[in-house]
Write a protein that holds these residues in place. Structure first.
Motif, PDB file in Angstrom:
ATOM      1  N   ASN A  41      14.278  89.146  88.708  1.00  0.00           N
ATOM      2  CA  ASN A  41      12.940  89.652  89.270  1.00  0.00           C
ATOM      3  C   ASN A  41      12.296  89.972  88.160  1.00  0.00           C
ATOM      4  O   ASN A  41      11.561  91.241  87.845  1.00  0.00           O
ATOM      5  CB  ASN A  41      14.126  91.934  89.009  1.00  0.00           C
ATOM      6  CG  ASN A  41      14.743  91.892  89.906  1.00  0.00           C
ATOM      7  OD1 ASN A  41      14.321  91.274  91.767  1.00  0.00           O
ATOM      8  ND2 ASN A  41      16.432  92.024  89.371  1.00  0.00           N
ATOM      9  N   ASN A  43      12.139  90.856  95.373  1.00  0.00           N
ATOM     10  CA  ASN A  43      12.960  90.019  94.096  1.00  0.00           C
ATOM     11  C   ASN A  43      13.816  88.862  95.165  1.00  0.00           C
ATOM     12  O   ASN A  43      14.151  88.529  95.880  1.00  0.00           O
ATOM     13  CB  ASN A  43      14.833  91.463  95.436  1.00  0.00           C
ATOM     14  CG  ASN A  43      15.881  90.967  94.519  1.00  0.00           C
ATOM     15  OD1 ASN A  43      16.331  90.088  95.307  1.00  0.00           O
ATOM     16  ND2 ASN A  43      16.920  91.071  93.323  1.00  0.00           N
ATOM     17  N   GLN A  71      17.007  86.818  94.976  1.00  0.00           N
ATOM     18  CA  GLN A  71      18.556  86.514  94.508  1.00  0.00           C
ATOM     19  C   GLN A  71      19.405  85.107  95.563  1.00  0.00           C
ATOM     20  O   GLN A  71      18.469  84.948  96.613  1.00  0.00           O
ATOM     21  CB  GLN A  71      19.759  88.105  95.352  1.00  0.00           C
ATOM     22  CG  GLN A  71      19.329  87.384  96.788  1.00  0.00           C
ATOM     23  CD  GLN A  71      19.378  88.935  97.643  1.00  0.00           C
ATOM     24  OE1 GLN A  71      20.789  89.449  98.071  1.00  0.00           O
ATOM     25  NE2 GLN A  71      19.009  90.138  96.887  1.00  0.00           N
ATOM     26  N   LYS A 117      26.290  83.055  95.631  1.00  0.00           N
ATOM     27  CA  LYS A 117      25.602  83.938  95.592  1.00  0.00           C
ATOM     28  C   LYS A 117      25.935  85.056  94.760  1.00  0.00           C
ATOM     29  O   LYS A 117      25.989  86.302  94.622  1.00  0.00           O
ATOM     30  CB  LYS A 117      26.163  84.209  97.047  1.00  0.00           C
ATOM     31  CG  LYS A 117      24.938  85.805  97.398  1.00  0.00           C
ATOM     32  CD  LYS A 117      25.349  86.981  98.882  1.00  0.00           C
ATOM     33  CE  LYS A 117      23.437  87.923  98.398  1.00  0.00           C
ATOM     34  NZ  LYS A 117      22.342  87.288  99.321  1.00  0.00           N
ATOM     35  N   GLN A 128      20.173  87.004  90.837  1.00  0.00           N
ATOM     36  CA  GLN A 128      18.368  87.377  91.470  1.00  0.00           C
ATOM     37  C   GLN A 128      17.955  86.893  89.945  1.00  0.00           C
ATOM     38  O   GLN A 128      18.438  86.872  88.683  1.00  0.00           O
ATOM     39  CB  GLN A 128      19.074  88.020  91.222  1.00  0.00           C
ATOM     40  CG  GLN A 128      19.169  89.092  89.686  1.00  0.00           C
ATOM     41  CD  GLN A 128      19.642  91.439  90.444  1.00  0.00           C
ATOM     42  OE1 GLN A 128      18.479  91.295  90.926  1.00  0.00           O
ATOM     43  NE2 GLN A 128      20.295  92.140  89.551  1.00  0.00           N
ATOM     44  N   LEU A 164      23.845  89.582  89.780  1.00  0.00           N
ATOM     45  CA  LEU A 164      23.731  90.413  91.238  1.00  0.00           C
ATOM     46  C   LEU A 164      24.765  91.292  91.414  1.00  0.00           C
ATOM     47  O   LEU A 164      25.677  90.459  90.705  1.00  0.00           O
ATOM     48  CB  LEU A 164      23.903  89.185  92.756  1.00  0.00           C
ATOM     49  CG  LEU A 164      22.756  89.211  93.353  1.00  0.00           C
ATOM     50  CD1 LEU A 164      23.145  88.611  94.374  1.00  0.00           C
ATOM     51  CD2 LEU A 164      21.538  90.382  93.412  1.00  0.00           C
TER      52      LEU A 164
END
Ligand SMILES: Cc1cc2nc3c(=O)[nH]c(=O)nc-3n(C[C@H](O)[C@H](O)[C@H](O)COP(=O)(O)OP(=O)(O)OC[C@H]3O[C@@H](n4cnc5c(N)ncnc54)[C@H](O)[C@@H]3O)c2cc1C
Length: 474
Positions: free
Chosen positions: A305, A314, A316, A300, A303, A165
């Motif tokens: 896609n 998306n 994430q 975090k 991600q 990300l």
């Protein structure tokens, strides 16, 4: 006598980035912010204070169309909502500009400058949906924790394409204050590069740029096609150019509240589009459970896609959902919350919300009414279903999901949209109001579509573009 050459209302992502873009221009810029600086108190890293007690939520209430009063998750402080953001600084994908009056290529150089200003950490080559960059990200990606590195391997084995990300976080600095996630936590030590710690810090180096906190703008005065002043809690202020950057809800409310004889439906509203096309993303938390214990702190960093090109959206990671956060958010008994939180990896599935003129902000007396009409919900359900399938293939036998509350307008946008046609948009492609000679808008209100990625980097890129325009004005 003017109080400045330009007054900017709001010090969030749009307003602060615009001010940074005006640094060194010689223009006297005054930023008016209704909130104050966040203080570094123990609550800043206390999940119960943040998620259970709502310590940082403003007193403000809005109404549903049925008249129910609610306290929105919309923060008012120096730096605006970015103080609480997940620091995901991601570009709209090229196809996301299909309904815009400009394309990715036009914005590319401003995206690059915004990524530099916010010191974004990322890898421009890792995600097949990433638009072309004319420069690499300023820093390599924030490292995955061991659990997330393992998750990445498992997702790849399951046929998916996880990637880092893009994040505006100084990890060492963030963790030096306390071992917590940053998503939805207030930034009080500059560990996140947000509108205050990155953009305002840069802007306020210039002695011609000043910030006044605790000054709320109540109304915008206009005479014909010119703004003549701002009525604020600190009296009447004036400048040859005014920029509203109060966020998509408050900017629209200010324009509507400032109706006068010449502009009976509100300022900049000849098109009747002010407050309309409110969008907010369709989002769900998706918790993937397995027998493995998740010891990640911040989590975090990843991600996926794979479903973006199909129009689903998306995926994430969320900031780590610890036991107190899960208990506060769901009301689950603490031992049960602990069982889930300790064994879950937490995802955020996000799908586009499409513009709809009936989805809107209006005023009822002094109150703001939020009538968000969700769109594209089936696509969101498909995204969540595909994600669940993928996670099961990756070895998570139990996957739970829950849609985010409609009353948390975190990704609010669209209420004063850009466009070439004054009959169907509020602002021109630079962000100047079609109807007024000296009024600009510089926040999430401008976004004509919400795409299915987080909005801040696009708000920042538009702000830097507007700054260049204002610097070159006679
Ligand atoms: C928990 C959370 C997580 C998020 N995570 C991400 C993320 O990871 N990535 C991302 O891209 N986006 C994220 N967002 C969204 C992002 O924060 C917003 O899109 C962005 O901050 C919007 O910028 P803005 O300039 O439109 O408005 P804001 O940042 O909201 O700024 C508006 C400012 O105007 C001030 N103001 C309002 N009215 C007045 C008035 N009348 N007078 C004076 N001042 C006024 C407000 O106090 C505020 O400071 C998140 C948001 C939240 C709440």
């Amino acid at each position: 006598m003017s109080d400045a050459d330009i007054i900017i209302v709001g010090s969030g992502m749009g307003g602060a980035t615009l001010a940074a873009g005006l640094k060194g221009s010689g223009l006297r810029v005054l930023i008016l912010e209704g909130g104050v600086h966040l203080k570094d108190t123990p609550e800043a890293r206390d999940p119960e204070a943040i998620f259970r007690d709502g310590h940082y939520r403003p007193d403000e209430t809005w109404l549903t169309p049925e008249g129910t009063r609610f306290n929105p998750g919309n923060y008012a402080c120096v730096g605006g909502n970015s103080k609480f953001y997940g620091a995901v600084m991601i570009r709209y994908r090229e196809a996301d500009f299909a309904r815009w009056p400009l394309d990715h290529a036009t914005l590319a150089a401003f995206y690059t400058r915004a990524e530099a200003l916010y010191q974004v950490r990322g890898d421009a080559m890792a995600d097949p949906t990433e638009p072309p960059h004319d420069a690499p990200y300023p820093h390599p990606p924030v490292p995955h924790e061991p659990e997330i590195a393992d998750l990445s391997r498992r997702l790849k084995r399951a046929g998916l394409t996880p990637s880092p990300l893009p994040l505006a976080v100084d990890l060492d600095r963030w963790l030096a204050r306390a071992s917590t996630p940053w998503d939805a936590h207030p930034d009080t030590n500059g560990g996140k590069l947000d509108a205050e710690s990155a953009a305002l810090a840069c802007a306020l180096d210039d002695p011609d740029i000043t910030l006044r906190t605790n000054v709320s703008v109540h109304q915008v005065e206009a005479d014909g096609a010119r703004i003549t002043g701002l009525l604020t809690s600190a009296g009447r202020l004036t400048a040859p150019r005014i920029v509203l950057a109060a966020g998509a809800v408050h900017t629209a409310a200010l324009l509507l509240r400032s109706a006068n004889d010449t502009h009976p439906t509100g300022l900049a509203n000849r098109s009747d589009q002010v407050g309309r096309n409110f969008m907010n993303h369709n989002t769900s938390a998706v918790l993937a459970l397995s027998h493995r214990r998740n010891r990640a702190i911040y989590q975090k960093t990843l991600q996926v896609n794979d479903w973006y090109g199909d129009g689903l959206g998306n995926v994430q990671l969320l900031g780590r959902v610890s036991t107190p956060i899960l208990a506060a958010q769901t009301g689950l008994p603490r031992p049960f919350a602990a069982l889930i939180a300790n064994h879950a990896i937490d995802f955020y599935a996000m799908s586009e919300d499409r513009p709809n003129p009936e989805s809107r902000i209006t005023l009822r007396g002094d109150d703001i009414v939020l009538d968000w009409k969700r769109s594209n919900w089936d696509a969101h359900l498909s995204l969540v279903a595909k994600l669940k399938e993928g996670l099961r293939r990756a070895g998570f036998p139990v996957v739970l999901s829950r849609a985010f509350d409609r009353r948390t307008p975190s990704h609010q946008c669209g209420t004063a949209r850009l466009g070439d046609d004054p009959a169907h948009s509020v602002c021109d492609p630079i962000g100047k109001a079609h109807d007024l000679d000296n009024l600009y808008i510089c926040d999430a209100s401008l976004l004509p579509t919400s795409a299915a990625v987080n909005p801040s980097l696009t708000i920042a890129a538009l702000a830097l573009r507007q700054a260049d325009h204002l610097r070159n004005m006679p």
